[in-house]
Each structure stands twice: as C-alpha cells, then as structure tokens.
Design an enzyme around this catalytic site. Structure first.
Site, short mmCIF file in Angstrom:
data_model
loop_
_atom_site.label_atom_id
_atom_site.label_comp_id
_atom_site.label_asym_id
_atom_site.label_seq_id
_atom_site.Cartn_x
_atom_site.Cartn_y
_atom_site.Cartn_z
N THR A 61 0.83 -1.22 0.00
CA THR A 61 0.00 0.00 0.00
C THR A 61 0.86 1.27 0.00
O THR A 61 0.67 2.17 -0.82
CB THR A 61 -0.91 -0.01 1.25
OG1 THR A 61 -1.71 -1.20 1.18
CG2 THR A 61 -1.79 1.20 1.31
N ILE A 62 1.80 1.35 0.91
CA ILE A 62 2.60 2.56 1.05
C ILE A 62 3.75 2.56 0.04
O ILE A 62 4.03 3.57 -0.62
CB ILE A 62 3.12 2.70 2.50
CG1 ILE A 62 1.95 2.73 3.50
CG2 ILE A 62 4.01 3.93 2.66
CD1 ILE A 62 0.99 3.88 3.35
N SER A 102 3.05 7.35 11.47
CA SER A 102 1.92 6.72 10.79
C SER A 102 0.93 7.75 10.24
O SER A 102 1.07 8.96 10.46
CB SER A 102 1.19 5.80 11.77
OG SER A 102 0.43 6.61 12.64
N CYS A 103 -0.08 7.24 9.56
CA CYS A 103 -1.08 8.11 8.91
C CYS A 103 -1.82 8.99 9.92
O CYS A 103 -1.94 10.20 9.73
CB CYS A 103 -2.05 7.26 8.12
SG CYS A 103 -2.63 5.80 9.02
N HIS A 153 -9.71 7.56 7.84
CA HIS A 153 -9.90 7.77 9.28
C HIS A 153 -10.57 9.14 9.47
O HIS A 153 -10.43 10.03 8.63
CB HIS A 153 -8.56 7.87 10.02
CG HIS A 153 -7.63 6.72 9.85
ND1 HIS A 153 -7.87 5.47 10.34
CD2 HIS A 153 -6.40 6.65 9.29
CE1 HIS A 153 -6.84 4.67 10.08
NE2 HIS A 153 -5.93 5.37 9.44
N GLN A 193 -5.60 7.18 4.76
CA GLN A 193 -4.48 6.44 5.36
C GLN A 193 -3.47 5.93 4.34
O GLN A 193 -2.29 5.81 4.63
CB GLN A 193 -5.02 5.28 6.20
CG GLN A 193 -5.56 4.08 5.43
CD GLN A 193 -6.98 4.26 4.91
OE1 GLN A 193 -7.63 5.27 5.18
NE2 GLN A 193 -7.47 3.29 4.15
P1 NAD Z 1 1.46 -3.77 3.07
O1 NAD Z 1 1.22 -5.08 3.71
O2 NAD Z 1 0.43 -3.20 2.16
O3 NAD Z 1 2.82 -3.81 2.25
C1 NAD Z 1 3.97 -4.40 2.74
C2 NAD Z 1 4.73 -5.01 1.57
O4 NAD Z 1 5.92 -5.57 2.06
C3 NAD Z 1 3.95 -6.11 0.87
O5 NAD Z 1 4.13 -5.96 -0.53
C4 NAD Z 1 4.62 -7.39 1.35
O6 NAD Z 1 4.55 -8.42 0.40
C5 NAD Z 1 6.05 -6.92 1.54
N1 NAD Z 1 6.82 -7.73 2.44
C6 NAD Z 1 6.38 -8.57 3.40
N2 NAD Z 1 7.43 -9.13 4.00
C7 NAD Z 1 8.55 -8.64 3.42
C8 NAD Z 1 9.92 -8.85 3.59
N3 NAD Z 1 10.37 -9.70 4.51
N4 NAD Z 1 10.78 -8.20 2.81
C9 NAD Z 1 10.35 -7.33 1.87
N5 NAD Z 1 9.04 -7.08 1.66
C10 NAD Z 1 8.15 -7.73 2.43
O7 NAD Z 1 1.79 -2.76 4.26
P2 NAD Z 1 1.60 -1.18 4.25
O8 NAD Z 1 0.20 -0.87 4.63
O9 NAD Z 1 2.16 -0.61 3.00
O10 NAD Z 1 2.50 -0.79 5.50
C11 NAD Z 1 3.90 -0.60 5.40
C12 NAD Z 1 4.35 0.29 6.53
O11 NAD Z 1 3.70 1.55 6.40
C13 NAD Z 1 4.00 -0.23 7.93
O12 NAD Z 1 5.00 0.19 8.83
C14 NAD Z 1 2.71 0.50 8.23
O13 NAD Z 1 2.46 0.62 9.62
C15 NAD Z 1 2.99 1.85 7.59
N6 NAD Z 1 1.81 2.63 7.25
C16 NAD Z 1 0.70 2.03 6.72
C17 NAD Z 1 -0.42 2.79 6.43
C18 NAD Z 1 -1.67 2.19 5.89
O14 NAD Z 1 -2.74 2.72 6.16
N7 NAD Z 1 -1.62 1.12 5.13
C19 NAD Z 1 -0.38 4.17 6.64
C20 NAD Z 1 0.78 4.78 7.12
C21 NAD Z 1 1.85 3.98 7.44
#
Ligand code: NAD
Length: 347
Positions: A12-13, A139-140, A220, A302
């Site tokens: 996602t991010i 975070s968001c 949110h 988010q």
């Molecule tokens: P996500 O699950 O959508 O993406 C994570 C990616 O990392 C996936 O593509 C997954 O396949 C990959 N991955 C998993 N294990 C891995 C590994 N060992 N090595 C490399 N890649 C790996 O997660 P996200 O929502 O993008 O969140 C990522 C970070 O951003 C987290 O710290 C989260 O707290 C933060 N964040 C998320 C949001 C949100 O709303 N989604 C908002 C702000 C911050």
C-alpha cells in the site's frame, strides 16, 4: 546528481512512494524489492520499475515467469537511500542489512520509534533529520494530527490536545481484517498510542488520544480539541489552515461533501490516481472556537497521507536543502497538492 532511491516492500505505502519518487526531478527510483511474485510485481514491471527480491525467493519469481533484476543486496548496493515499507516490525529486522551498505534509511510508522534517529514530520521537525542516518515517518493518523498541530502552533502556541480517532478497520485490499459489524475500542486503554506517537516528534506537547475502529476502508476521521496558550480568532485559524497546501478545508454545506465516502467520490470523479487524497481534509464548518479552545473534525486518507512526508524525508536525510519549505513546496508542486481537493468547490 539525483538521489538514488530504493523501496523495500511494494504494498500500500511502498507502491505510492515509488510512483512519487519516480516523478521527483532530484531523485531517481532505482527499483523496488518484493517477496511475493504476485500482481504487484507484474504491475511494477509494467511501469518500468526494476524489480528485486530476496536471494531465496529468486526461484519463486522464476517459476511464475516474472523476470527479476537482482537480489535486495544488488538494490542496496546501488542506492543512496532505502525506504523500508515492509509490514510493521520487519523494518527493524532489515536495519543491520541496510547498515552494511552505508546508506540512509527511512522507516514507516509501523516500526517502533527506536528504529531510527528521528521520528519525522516535515512541518514539525524537518531540520532535526538533516544529515541523519535514519528517520521514521510517523503513521497516517500521527501525520494527520501533526500537520494540524504544527500548522496551528506556528500561529498560536498550542498548550494541550485531546483527540478521538475513528479508525478505518482495514485498507481496501485487506480481505482478512475486521471488524465487519462492530465498533471496537482500539485500543480499549486510554491514551491510545497515537498521541504517544505525536510526542516522538513534539515531546513538549500535552496530548491524549483515544481510538475506535469502525467497519470502513476509506479514511480515518479525527475529532480534535486543542487548547491554545492565548485567545484565538476563527478567521486566523482559517487563514492558518488555508495557508498550508497539504490541508484542504471543505465546507460541507456548499460542497455536499459530508462524509469520507463523498471525499473519496470526489477523488474518483477527478481521476485522481488510486483515488488518493494526500491532503489532510478539515471540515470548515466543524470549526468551533471558544476563547482559547478549538474543536474540529478532520479526515485522513491512510493510504496516501504519508507519501509527501516520505519525499521530504529523503531531502532531509540527504541534506539536499536545509529549508523545509523548499522541499515542502517542490513535493507539493510535483504531486499536484495545492490545498484544494477541487478548486471550484473551494469553501
Ligand atoms: P502492506 O502489507 O500493504 O505492504 C507491505 C509489503 O511488504 C507487501 O508488498 C509485502 O509483500 C512486503 N513484504 C512482506 N514481508 C517482506 C519482507 N520480509 N521483505 C520485503 N518485503 C516484504 O503494508 P503497508 O500498509 O504498505 O505498511 C507498510 C508500513 O507503512 C507499515 O509500517 C505501516 O504501519 C505503515 N503505514 C501504513 C499505512 C496504511 O494505512 N496502510 C499508513 C501509514 C503507514
């Protein structure tokens, strides 16, 4: 010379930051690293992004017929900055590997604050991150709160913040998360971690937050109560919020935008890529001013709100500019962030 940037974790991010980096005139997206050979990998390749994976995952990609450009070590040896966007808690495990390459590191809010030298928000503490080895972009929800607080604190010193956070249950793609039919105090204990996280950037601030999760995936919503050290004027509060290009003030009556659903519908109708809304949305007609007190309702997308801050974090770590506003303006210009969700509906 453009800063060479790699992204580890293309979810996602990560995919959103990758697209933003690719657009920046002072940055080069070297590539993205993924562990799963799924639709995300195919889309990354179709965008022309170089794709990397862990050495023990090369065979899995090969078996699926997805061509990989190398291992994560290959990626790390050709970048100046790695942006870790792996799921929360994985970044800390990668840190030692990143360190071996002597590169700068950006972590996300799912990591504990100790993962990095500084927890980061552009308008609050850009200068603290200049030249550091690592930052954590909060975070968001924390980014939404900090954008508001630091914008207003520039006009009137803030004394105290209390906020209730209504959290989306899951991101749209997360099929296994809930709640589906409940309002869940999340966490039950007060304070929730959001206010604690704000204090990683603003340690002086008296802030308490609580949170509930609700069955929606769009955005949110925060109900925020701020006490200032002096009397405030409604006009100056509006001026402060309007002045910040990363905040869009929306009047519910004149625009008909009365919910997160309608914010997202506008983004979709405008053809915004992935219907992203990196602006913090504040309902103008929620503003309540009484002496030193302000209350308002704001909405946070988010999936995209942290993207501009990640771009600014790259410039701070690489000391490209020591002026936060230079980075802020350039990021906004390239990403098309102007303080208006939709210009003809501007309040
Ligand atoms: P996500 O699950 O959508 O993406 C994570 C990616 O990392 C996936 O593509 C997954 O396949 C990959 N991955 C998993 N294990 C891995 C590994 N060992 N090595 C490399 N890649 C790996 O997660 P996200 O929502 O993008 O969140 C990522 C970070 O951003 C987290 O710290 C989260 O707290 C933060 N964040 C998320 C949001 C949100 O709303 N989604 C908002 C702000 C911050």
């Amino acid at each position: 010379m453009a800063v060479r940037v790699g992204i580890n974790g293309y979810g996602t991010i990560g995919k959103r930051i990758a697209d933003a980096v690719a657009k920046m005139p002072d940055m080069e997206l070297v590539g993205v690293a993924k562990v799963s050979p799924d639709y995300g990998a195919i889309i990354a390749k179709s965008k022309g992004y170089r794709l990397y994976t862990l050495s023990d995952r090369l065979g899995v990609f090969r078996d699926k017929g997805i061509e990989v450009d190398g291992t994560i070590e290959d990626l790390l040896s050709s970048v100046d900055v790695i942006i870790d966007t792996t799921p929360g808690g994985y970044g800390i495990k990668y840190k030692e590997l990143y360190r071996k390459y002597g590169i700068k590191m950006i972590f996300q809010g799912g990591e504990k604050p100790e993962v990095a030298d500084v927890s980061f928000n552009t308008l609050c503490n850009y200068r603290d991150a200049i030249g550091k080895e690592s930052v954590r972009v909060v975070s968001c929800n924390t980014t939404g709160l900090l954008r508001l607080i630091c914008t207003l604190n520039h006009y009137y010193p803030v004394e105290r913040v209390r906020a209730v956070i209504v959290r989306r249950a899951a991101d749209p793609k997360e099929v296994k998360r809930g709640p589906v039919n409940a309002i869940v105090p999340n966490p039950v204990n007060i304070p929730s971690h959001h206010g604690v996280d704000v204090r990683t950037v603003l340690p002086w601030l008296d802030i308490v937050t609580s949170a509930v999760a609700v069955p929606t995936t769009l955005m949110h919503v925060h109900i925020v109560n701020i006490l200032f050290k002096e009397e405030i004027s409604p006009d100056r509060v509006v001026e402060a919020l309007e002045h910040n290009e990363r905040i869009a003030l929306i009047d519910s009556k004149s625009t008909g935008i009365k919910s997160t659903a309608e914010i997202i519908e506008v983004a979709r109708d405008l053809g915004r890529y992935r219907y992203d809304v990196p602006e913090l949305i504040v309902w103008r007609d929620s503003l309540y001013v009484n002496g030193r007190e302000l209350m308002l309702i704001q909405a946070v997308h988010q999936e995209s709100i942290v993207v501009p801050e990640n771009i600014d974090a790259i410039r701070a770590l690489m000391a490209i500019t020591d002026d936060p506003m230079k980075s802020f303006k350039l990021t906004n210009k390239i990403l098309g962030i102007s303080g208006e969700l939709i210009s003809f509906l501007k309040s």
